[in-house]
Design a protein around this motif. Structure first.
Motif, PDB file in Angstrom:
ATOM      1  N   LYS A   5      43.905  22.485  66.500  1.00 22.11           N
ATOM      2  CA  LYS A   5      44.371  21.253  66.378  1.00 22.11           C
ATOM      3  C   LYS A   5      45.552  20.862  65.459  1.00 22.11           C
ATOM      4  O   LYS A   5      45.541  21.769  64.335  1.00 22.11           O
ATOM      5  N   ASN A   6      46.192  19.829  65.239  1.00 21.23           N
ATOM      6  CA  ASN A   6      47.391  20.485  64.626  1.00 21.23           C
ATOM      7  C   ASN A   6      47.721  18.372  63.770  1.00 21.23           C
ATOM      8  O   ASN A   6      46.775  17.454  64.745  1.00 21.23           O
ATOM      9  N   ILE A   7      47.839  17.980  63.083  1.00 23.46           N
ATOM     10  CA  ILE A   7      48.650  17.012  62.199  1.00 23.46           C
ATOM     11  C   ILE A   7      49.525  16.503  63.140  1.00 23.46           C
ATOM     12  O   ILE A   7      49.966  16.906  63.591  1.00 23.46           O
ATOM     13  N   ALA A   8      49.871  15.450  62.371  1.00 25.67           N
ATOM     14  CA  ALA A   8      50.999  14.448  62.817  1.00 25.67           C
ATOM     15  C   ALA A   8      52.275  15.000  62.478  1.00 25.67           C
ATOM     16  O   ALA A   8      52.203  16.038  61.574  1.00 25.67           O
ATOM     17  N   THR A   9      53.233  15.064  63.783  1.00 27.83           N
ATOM     18  CA  THR A   9      54.535  15.704  63.434  1.00 27.83           C
ATOM     19  C   THR A   9      55.532  15.110  61.924  1.00 27.83           C
ATOM     20  O   THR A   9      56.023  16.058  61.357  1.00 27.83           O
ATOM     21  N   THR A  10      54.984  14.113  61.669  1.00 29.68           N
ATOM     22  CA  THR A  10      55.746  13.797  60.273  1.00 29.68           C
ATOM     23  C   THR A  10      54.404  13.497  59.177  1.00 29.68           C
ATOM     24  O   THR A  10      54.235  12.739  59.956  1.00 29.68           O
ATOM     25  N   TYR A  11      55.274  13.214  57.771  1.00 29.71           N
ATOM     26  CA  TYR A  11      54.612  13.143  56.692  1.00 29.71           C
ATOM     27  C   TYR A  11      54.540  11.526  57.033  1.00 29.71           C
ATOM     28  O   TYR A  11      55.484  11.098  56.005  1.00 29.71           O
ATOM     29  N   ASP A  12      53.607  10.745  57.100  1.00 31.75           N
ATOM     30  CA  ASP A  12      53.372   9.408  57.511  1.00 31.75           C
ATOM     31  C   ASP A  12      52.685   9.165  56.609  1.00 31.75           C
ATOM     32  O   ASP A  12      50.962   8.259  57.378  1.00 31.75           O
ATOM     33  N   PRO A  13      51.655   8.664  55.137  1.00 33.72           N
ATOM     34  CA  PRO A  13      50.481   8.667  54.500  1.00 33.72           C
ATOM     35  C   PRO A  13      50.459   7.359  54.805  1.00 33.72           C
ATOM     36  O   PRO A  13      49.229   7.080  54.530  1.00 33.72           O
ATOM     37  N   LYS A  14      51.087   6.425  55.133  1.00 38.28           N
ATOM     38  CA  LYS A  14      49.637   4.610  55.047  1.00 38.28           C
ATOM     39  C   LYS A  14      49.218   4.312  56.703  1.00 38.28           C
ATOM     40  O   LYS A  14      48.636   4.171  56.731  1.00 38.28           O
ATOM     41  N   ALA A 574      57.924  13.978  44.101  1.00 37.79           N
ATOM     42  CA  ALA A 574      56.620  14.141  43.796  1.00 37.79           C
ATOM     43  C   ALA A 574      56.148  13.787  46.036  1.00 37.79           C
ATOM     44  O   ALA A 574      55.393  14.511  46.419  1.00 37.79           O
ATOM     45  N   ARG A 575      56.741  13.000  46.701  1.00 41.17           N
ATOM     46  CA  ARG A 575      56.665  12.457  47.752  1.00 41.17           C
ATOM     47  C   ARG A 575      57.302  14.191  48.577  1.00 41.17           C
ATOM     48  O   ARG A 575      56.564  14.089  49.642  1.00 41.17           O
ATOM     49  N   ASN A 576      58.001  14.546  48.627  1.00 45.61           N
ATOM     50  CA  ASN A 576      59.098  15.768  49.092  1.00 45.61           C
ATOM     51  C   ASN A 576      57.730  16.690  49.093  1.00 45.61           C
ATOM     52  O   ASN A 576      58.096  17.639  49.796  1.00 45.61           O
ATOM     53  N   PHE A 577      57.527  17.361  47.613  1.00 44.70           N
ATOM     54  CA  PHE A 577      56.474  18.303  47.910  1.00 44.70           C
ATOM     55  C   PHE A 577      55.309  17.882  48.370  1.00 44.70           C
ATOM     56  O   PHE A 577      54.878  19.065  49.295  1.00 44.70           O
ATOM     57  N   ALA A 578      54.945  16.668  49.280  1.00 41.96           N
ATOM     58  CA  ALA A 578      53.584  16.328  49.674  1.00 41.96           C
ATOM     59  C   ALA A 578      54.292  16.813  51.065  1.00 41.96           C
ATOM     60  O   ALA A 578      53.387  16.749  51.944  1.00 41.96           O
ATOM     61  N   TRP A 582      53.307  19.269  54.295  1.00 40.54           N
ATOM     62  CA  TRP A 582      52.869  19.090  55.235  1.00 40.54           C
ATOM     63  C   TRP A 582      53.036  19.521  56.914  1.00 40.54           C
ATOM     64  O   TRP A 582      52.579  20.070  57.065  1.00 40.54           O
ATOM     65  N   ASN A 583      53.980  19.992  55.906  1.00 43.99           N
ATOM     66  CA  ASN A 583      55.183  20.526  57.154  1.00 43.99           C
ATOM     67  C   ASN A 583      54.338  22.268  57.172  1.00 43.99           C
ATOM     68  O   ASN A 583      54.131  23.271  58.295  1.00 43.99           O
ATOM     69  N   PHE A 692      44.064  12.196  49.309  1.00 42.18           N
ATOM     70  CA  PHE A 692      44.835  11.723  50.343  1.00 42.18           C
ATOM     71  C   PHE A 692      44.576  12.847  51.349  1.00 42.18           C
ATOM     72  O   PHE A 692      44.274  13.228  52.924  1.00 42.18           O
ATOM     73  N   ILE A 693      46.417  13.337  51.157  1.00 42.51           N
ATOM     74  CA  ILE A 693      46.714  14.509  52.089  1.00 42.51           C
ATOM     75  C   ILE A 693      46.216  15.766  51.866  1.00 42.51           C
ATOM     76  O   ILE A 693      45.842  16.409  53.452  1.00 42.51           O
ATOM     77  N   THR A 694      45.928  15.758  50.410  1.00 43.21           N
ATOM     78  CA  THR A 694      44.870  17.409  50.909  1.00 43.21           C
ATOM     79  C   THR A 694      43.964  17.043  51.856  1.00 43.21           C
ATOM     80  O   THR A 694      42.817  18.005  52.579  1.00 43.21           O
ATOM     81  N   GLU A 695      42.419  15.922  52.227  1.00 43.06           N
ATOM     82  CA  GLU A 695      41.396  15.339  52.634  1.00 43.06           C
ATOM     83  C   GLU A 695      42.329  15.422  54.451  1.00 43.06           C
ATOM     84  O   GLU A 695      41.766  15.842  54.943  1.00 43.06           O
ATOM     85  N   GLU A 696      43.392  15.272  54.768  1.00 41.53           N
ATOM     86  CA  GLU A 696      43.774  14.824  56.230  1.00 41.53           C
ATOM     87  C   GLU A 696      44.143  15.917  56.559  1.00 41.53           C
ATOM     88  O   GLU A 696      43.922  16.678  57.351  1.00 41.53           O
ATOM     89  N   ILE A 697      44.907  16.992  55.841  1.00 42.39           N
ATOM     90  CA  ILE A 697      44.645  18.609  56.278  1.00 42.39           C
ATOM     91  C   ILE A 697      43.283  19.195  56.290  1.00 42.39           C
ATOM     92  O   ILE A 697      43.198  19.879  57.002  1.00 42.39           O
TER      93      ILE A 697
END
Length: 880
Positions: A5-14, A574-578, A582-583, A692-697
């Motif tokens: 199972k995997n997350i989307a290819t690119t990080y898009d918080p929207k 900060a977004r770069n860190f997210a 993600w990657n 949010f990002i931690t929940e999604e992952i």
């Protein structure tokens, strides 16, 4: 866990932030249950005013609170974060009044009831706006318990406290000096006044002695108040005026005579040493007036216009009157001189009108007996400030506290629960409106027109929001609350008042800790304001970068009590860190094999890298938890950031790739479990600030329902492996050194080099265990260990590292012929530069005309080129 199972290819918080928040709300994760078997942890949100949108200061305040709530929720506490809004009497009334004026509607013409209907419409709209903004920020507060200071139960709490204080003699009505806004026609609290430096004047005026023997010169910044003077004061020790004490003065422009009194308040060294005393228009003069039993003559009405006591100046605005009075004094020959003077002028923060100190009849709370237990509560650590230094501000205000003016001449707010009998003048103070006068039985009753200071209801916030004065389950379980998070600018206006009201009404302090944060300034360090146009809308930042990035930026580098600067590049970082997280998570998920993970889940055949990362993440859990408990949220976040970016992503993932791509089934199964454990632990530690990002992952990676209800990681002593940490640090340090040398020499990664190690016993053991790490990440062809440095090849490049020295044969790093060709080109170029400068420096004309600084600059260049040339010659010689 779902396989592959995997997350989307690119990080898009929207693509997931709004969806995730709705899921949290639907599952009622923010709504705690009263569970006596669990410890409670509660925070009340400092209620934002319903006067407009939230700003970055609110974003900071709420992010810090959310971090604490999410942390404690994961630790297993029953957590309540209670949100709400403040009705903000003056600010809201001014805003609505101005909006209505644009529609051609005048407040007084509308009447109280019609106006209040419009304010309620405004309140409902902006409460909804604020609620939606909070949700965009990802706050996990319980909106099912949302409170508003004008809610009926909170209104009941306000009336109950007022009546209780009144019946105990702690509320009284009296004529005293208040800060008055002539435009809004209301008394103001200190919190509603802004002080700004303005250029003004000192008018020096001669007051004639009544016996005709001379004059007494006074200086004033407000000549118009002369009309209300009732004395002139001098210091009793001032030799210049001792003989005048007790005499009288003819007050200019009036028909009154006023006395000369002696008072220690007068500073001998300041001005002329003689001070006009206007008890009805100055707080210091008011006190002097009380001491000398002077009349109180108020010469202005509520709009700053001279009244009937101002003689011929009646009807003039205070500034028009000032001009006319100065002109008349000059014509009478009584104006001695005018001096420029820079001073702080208080203005109403909502309408920018200069305030006017005026005596008026107001309701007051006696503060001395209420302040004492509140001071003691902080002294005995029942409530402590973080940082501790802010308790000094608290003590300074509380120990010098004045009685609190709580009435406001407004329509929007908590109406004062006092009624007057129009037949017998009885004053009736009740929590509920009386039908008849208890003294004479008349039904001709009129309620006090004023409302209470907004801070009066805000002071009850920690317990009124939990149901007080009713005995509710929430009140019993969640009060006292645990921590208040707020800025240092309202310690006295709000924090102090909550403490004394909590002690007075509940017998307990309302919170055990006050976490003070600074304010957000712009990149230049300026305070954000509408006038400067440097404010930042947090929703715009979220739209561009996501809520997690904004929250991360607000906490990074943040230490309690200190201001922070908003720098857009830091949000981008900060977004770069997210994106990095993600990657890295996506890579881990792409490689995990559920079958092998389950097969080897109990296998402990760890490599050195495995032992190192498991020990490091275990230590990280301890450090982050301790810093969170101490409210060092910025330090906690920095530790997680450093670990996830550097140790996990940059090192462990890279170190593990050799195993992941091997055919060793068991080793792969072990690494899968290590990757899974470290990643999920890191996500949990990061969750409070980046929900949010931690929940999604996390929900994609694991079988867990939600990361926010997962358990907070716990430090385990048995998982500590100091030996593995030290050994891996030696290897990482050495690999960094090898990389740096290769980078300086422009060696491509594909070119392998032999590494010769001369190491201490400790380092040798570590290097032996990590030979394949040197080969994978240090581009080592092989690693040879030597006991004697004499065995090092002549042309080897040396690197000093922790635990010894590493050497690489030069010809392993470079192609001899190509390198000689490159070096000879460099040699010719540098020789040409040296020759050019030598010619310039031997030119007599240049030396005669050029400034010394230019000549010295050329000499410095020549030395630099020569140094570079010498280094190239050494390299050429070594390759021959």
């Amino acid at each position: 866990m779902s396989e592959k199972k995997n997350i989307a290819t690119t990080y898009d918080p929207k693509s997931f932030e709004e969806r995730i928040y709705k899921e949290w709300e639907e599952k009622k994760y923010f709504t705690p249950k009263i569970d006596k078997s669990k410890k409670s942890f509660s925070i009340v949100m400092p209620p934002p005013n319903i006067t407009g949108k939230l700003h970055l200061g609110h974003a900071l305040d709420n992010t810090l609170q959310d971090m604490l709530i999410r942390f404690k929720r994961m630790q297993g506490y029953s957590t309540l974060w209670l949100p709400g809004e403040d009705h903000a009497s003056i600010a809201t009334e001014v805003k609505v009044e101005n909006e209505l004026l644009k529609q051609g509607l005048v407040k007084k013409e509308m009447g109280r009831e019609a106006f209040l209907e419009k304010v309620w419409e405004w309140a409902d709209e902006y409460r909804g706006t604020i609620r939606n903004q909070l949700k965009k920020m990802g706050v996990s507060c319980d909106f099912t318990r949302e409170a508003f200071t004008m809610d009926e139960n909170l209104n009941k709490a306000v009336r109950t406290v007022f009546v209780k204080l009144y019946n105990e003699g702690l509320i009284y009505q009296g004529n005293r000096i208040t800060n008055w806004c002539p435009k809004c026609s209301t008394a103001l609290s200190d919190a509603e006044i802004e002080y700004e430096e303005q250029e003004g004047f000192f008018w020096h005026i001669n007051y004639p002695l009544a016996d005709g023997t001379g004059y007494l010169e006074i200086a004033t910044t407000r000549p118009e108040t002369l009309l209300g003077d009732t004395a002139v004061a001098v210091n009793p020790e001032d030799e210049r005026y001792k003989d005048l004490i007790g005499k009288t003065i003819k007050l200019p422009l009036t028909d009154r005579e006023i006395p000369i009194v002696a008072d220690d308040y007068v500073d001998i060294e300041f001005g002329t040493g003689a001070v006009k005393i206007t008890p009805a228009h100055d707080p210091n003069d008011f006190q002097v007036g009380l001491r000398h039993n002077l009349p109180q003559i108020r010469v202005m009405d509520d709009h700053g216009v001279i009244n009937e006591l101002g003689g011929k100046y009646k009807g003039l605005d205070r500034y028009e009157a000032r001009k006319q009075i100065v002109k008349d004094l000059e014509e009478l020959g009584l104006l001695v001189k005018v001096k420029t003077h820079t001073h702080n002028v208080g203005t109403h923060d909502r309408c920018n009108t200069v305030i006017e100190p005026i005596i008026s009849k107001q309701w007051y709370v006696k503060m001395e007996s209420l302040a004492k237990p509140a001071i003691e509560a902080v002294r005995t650590n029942k409530t402590k400030f973080v940082p501790e230094r802010f308790d000094k501000i608290y003590y300074n205000w509380m120990e010098n506290i004045q009685d609190w003016c709580i009435s406001r001449q407004l329509w929007w707010g908590h109406r004062i629960p006092v009624w007057y009998c129009l037949d017998c003048n009885e004053v009736i103070v009740r929590t509920e409106a009386p039908d008849v006068c208890p003294k004479c039985g008349s039904s001709h009753l009129k309620q006090d027109e004023d409302v209470l200071d907004t801070w009066f209801s805000s002071a009850l916030w920690p317990f009124s929001t939990l149901g007080w004065p009713n005995k509710t389950e929430d009140l019993e379980y969640f009060y006292p609350t645990n921590v208040l998070v707020t800025g240092y600018d309202i310690i006295f206006f709000w924090v102090a008042r909550m403490i004394f009201q909590g002690l007075y009404c509940m017998g307990e302090t309302p919170f055990d800790t006050v976490l003070i944060h600074g304010i957000i300034r712009d990149a230049q360090g300026r305070k954000m304001s509408k006038s400067l146009g440097n404010g930042v809308d947090p929703l715009e930042v979220i739209e561009e970068y996501g809520a997690d990035a904004l929250r991360f930026m607000l906490v990074t580098g943040n230490s309690p009590g200190n201001d922070i600067r908003y720098i857009p590049e830091r949000v981008e970082a900060a977004r770069n860190f997210a994106n990095k997280i993600w990657n890295a998570s996506r890579y881990v998920m792409m490689n995990l094999d559920e079958e092998l993970m389950n097969k080897y889940k109990d296998c402990k055949d760890y490599s050195l890298a495995d032992k190192w990362i498991l020990s490091r993440v275990n230590s990280l859990v301890k450090e982050v938890t301790e810093n969170m408990e101490k409210y060092e949220l910025g330090i906690a976040l920095q530790k997680v950031y450093d670990f996830m970016w550097t140790e996990f992503c940059d090192w462990y993932i890279e170190l593990s790739k050799g195993t992941l791509y091997s055919d060793d089934e068991k080793a792969k199964g072990v690494v899968y479990n290590v990757l899974y454990t470290v990643l999920t632990t890191g996500l949990k530690l990061l969750h409070p600030v980046m929900p949010f990002i931690t929940e999604e992952i996390y929900t994609t990676l694991t079988d867990g329902e939600s990361i926010m209800i997962s358990s907070w990681p716990e430090f385990k002593e048995e998982n500590n492996n100091i030996k593995a940490e030290k050994e891996m640090e030696l290897i990482i340090e050495a690999i960094k050194g090898l990389r740096n040398v290769r980078a300086e020499m422009n060696v491509p990664p594909s070119r392998k080099a032999k590494v010769i190690a001369y190491a201490t016993a400790e380092a040798k053991e570590a290097f032996l265990a990590g030979v394949h790490y040197f080969e994978k990440l240090g581009s080592a062809q092989e690693v040879e260990f030597i006991e004697d440095k004499a065995m090092v090849p002549e042309n080897a490049v040396a690197l000093v590292t922790k635990g010894g020295e590493l050497f690489m044969p030069l010809l392993d790093l470079v192609d001899r012929e190509k390198e000689l060709e490159r070096l000879n080109k460099e040699k010719k170029k540098l020789e040409a530069e040296v020759e050019r400068i030598d010619k310039k420096l031997s030119n007599e004309g240049f030396l005669a005309k050029a400034p010394e600084a230019v000549i010295n600059g050329e000499k410095e260049k020549r030395a630099k080129y020569q140094e570079m040339l010498d280094a190239v010659l050494v390299r050429i010689e070594s390759l021959k």
